[in-house]
Scaffold this motif. Structure first.
Motif, short mmCIF file in Angstrom:
data_model
loop_
_atom_site.label_atom_id
_atom_site.label_comp_id
_atom_site.label_asym_id
_atom_site.label_seq_id
_atom_site.Cartn_x
_atom_site.Cartn_y
_atom_site.Cartn_z
N VAL A 235 -44.24 -55.63 -65.31
CA VAL A 235 -44.74 -55.22 -64.00
C VAL A 235 -46.14 -54.66 -64.24
O VAL A 235 -46.30 -53.69 -64.97
CB VAL A 235 -43.85 -54.12 -63.35
N SER A 236 -47.13 -55.28 -63.66
CA SER A 236 -48.51 -54.87 -63.86
C SER A 236 -48.85 -53.70 -62.94
O SER A 236 -48.84 -53.84 -61.72
CB SER A 236 -49.47 -56.03 -63.59
N ALA A 237 -49.18 -52.57 -63.53
CA ALA A 237 -49.57 -51.40 -62.74
C ALA A 237 -50.93 -51.61 -62.07
O ALA A 237 -51.26 -50.91 -61.12
CB ALA A 237 -49.61 -50.16 -63.63
N ASP A 238 -51.70 -52.57 -62.56
CA ASP A 238 -53.01 -52.85 -61.98
C ASP A 238 -52.95 -53.71 -60.72
O ASP A 238 -53.93 -53.81 -60.00
CB ASP A 238 -53.90 -53.56 -63.01
N GLU A 239 -51.82 -54.34 -60.49
CA GLU A 239 -51.66 -55.22 -59.33
C GLU A 239 -50.80 -54.51 -58.28
O GLU A 239 -49.60 -54.33 -58.45
CB GLU A 239 -50.99 -56.54 -59.74
N ASP A 240 -51.45 -54.10 -57.20
CA ASP A 240 -50.75 -53.35 -56.15
C ASP A 240 -49.56 -54.10 -55.57
O ASP A 240 -48.53 -53.50 -55.27
CB ASP A 240 -51.72 -52.98 -55.02
N TYR A 241 -49.69 -55.43 -55.43
CA TYR A 241 -48.59 -56.20 -54.85
C TYR A 241 -47.37 -56.21 -55.76
O TYR A 241 -46.23 -56.21 -55.28
CB TYR A 241 -49.03 -57.63 -54.51
N GLU A 242 -47.57 -56.19 -57.08
CA GLU A 242 -46.43 -56.17 -58.00
C GLU A 242 -45.73 -54.82 -57.95
O GLU A 242 -44.50 -54.75 -57.94
CB GLU A 242 -46.89 -56.45 -59.43
N VAL A 243 -46.51 -53.75 -57.90
CA VAL A 243 -45.94 -52.40 -57.83
C VAL A 243 -45.19 -52.24 -56.51
O VAL A 243 -44.07 -51.72 -56.48
CB VAL A 243 -47.04 -51.33 -57.99
N ALA A 244 -45.78 -52.68 -55.42
CA ALA A 244 -45.15 -52.56 -54.10
C ALA A 244 -43.86 -53.38 -54.03
O ALA A 244 -42.85 -52.90 -53.49
CB ALA A 244 -46.11 -53.00 -53.01
N TYR A 245 -43.88 -54.58 -54.58
CA TYR A 245 -42.68 -55.42 -54.58
C TYR A 245 -41.56 -54.76 -55.39
O TYR A 245 -40.41 -54.70 -54.95
CB TYR A 245 -42.99 -56.80 -55.14
N PHE A 246 -41.91 -54.26 -56.56
CA PHE A 246 -40.90 -53.62 -57.41
C PHE A 246 -40.34 -52.38 -56.71
O PHE A 246 -39.13 -52.14 -56.75
CB PHE A 246 -41.47 -53.25 -58.78
N ALA A 247 -41.21 -51.59 -56.08
CA ALA A 247 -40.77 -50.39 -55.38
C ALA A 247 -39.78 -50.74 -54.27
O ALA A 247 -38.73 -50.10 -54.13
CB ALA A 247 -41.97 -49.64 -54.81
N GLU A 248 -40.12 -51.75 -53.48
CA GLU A 248 -39.24 -52.16 -52.39
C GLU A 248 -37.91 -52.67 -52.92
O GLU A 248 -36.84 -52.33 -52.42
CB GLU A 248 -39.91 -53.24 -51.56
N LYS A 249 -37.96 -53.48 -53.96
CA LYS A 249 -36.75 -54.05 -54.55
C LYS A 249 -35.85 -52.96 -55.14
O LYS A 249 -34.63 -53.01 -55.00
CB LYS A 249 -37.14 -55.05 -55.64
N ALA A 250 -36.47 -51.97 -55.78
CA ALA A 250 -35.70 -50.92 -56.44
C ALA A 250 -35.31 -49.79 -55.50
O ALA A 250 -34.48 -48.95 -55.85
CB ALA A 250 -36.51 -50.35 -57.61
N GLY A 251 -35.93 -49.74 -54.32
CA GLY A 251 -35.60 -48.69 -53.36
C GLY A 251 -36.22 -47.34 -53.71
O GLY A 251 -35.65 -46.30 -53.40
N ILE A 252 -37.37 -47.37 -54.36
CA ILE A 252 -38.09 -46.15 -54.70
C ILE A 252 -39.53 -46.27 -54.18
O ILE A 252 -39.92 -47.33 -53.69
CB ILE A 252 -38.08 -45.88 -56.23
N THR A 253 -40.30 -45.20 -54.30
CA THR A 253 -41.66 -45.23 -53.79
C THR A 253 -42.62 -45.86 -54.79
O THR A 253 -42.32 -45.97 -55.99
CB THR A 253 -42.17 -43.80 -53.48
N VAL A 254 -43.78 -46.24 -54.29
CA VAL A 254 -44.82 -46.82 -55.14
C VAL A 254 -45.24 -45.81 -56.20
O VAL A 254 -45.42 -46.16 -57.37
CB VAL A 254 -46.03 -47.28 -54.29
N GLN A 255 -45.38 -44.55 -55.82
CA GLN A 255 -45.78 -43.53 -56.79
C GLN A 255 -44.72 -43.36 -57.87
O GLN A 255 -45.05 -43.17 -59.04
CB GLN A 255 -46.06 -42.19 -56.09
#
Length: 62
Positions: A16-36
């Motif tokens: 999961v690339s921390a530099d790519e906002d869309y990857e972080v946002a997708y992972f957050a949504e999938k995992a049910g946690i916040t982007v931060q």
């Protein structure tokens, strides 16, 4: 330089690339946690997807 989304190797899927906002946002949504929380997990545990999924599940269970 921007990530070339047309050239994806198999190894791109297990990180999961921390530099790519869309990857972080997708992972957050999938995992049910916040982007931060995702960014904090990446900083603490690295960007391995399996590790992040395990840690996100533990974080969500608290």
């Amino acid at each position: 330089m921007a990530d070339d989304k047309s050239k994806r190797a198999f190894r791109d899927r297990d990180r999961v690339s921390a530099d790519e906002d869309y990857e972080v946002a997708y992972f957050a949504e999938k995992a049910g946690i916040t982007v931060q929380q995702v960014r904090d997990l990446i900083a603490k545990h690295g960007n391995d997807r399996a590790t992040l999924e395990r840690e996100a599940k533990a974080l969500k269970g608290r």
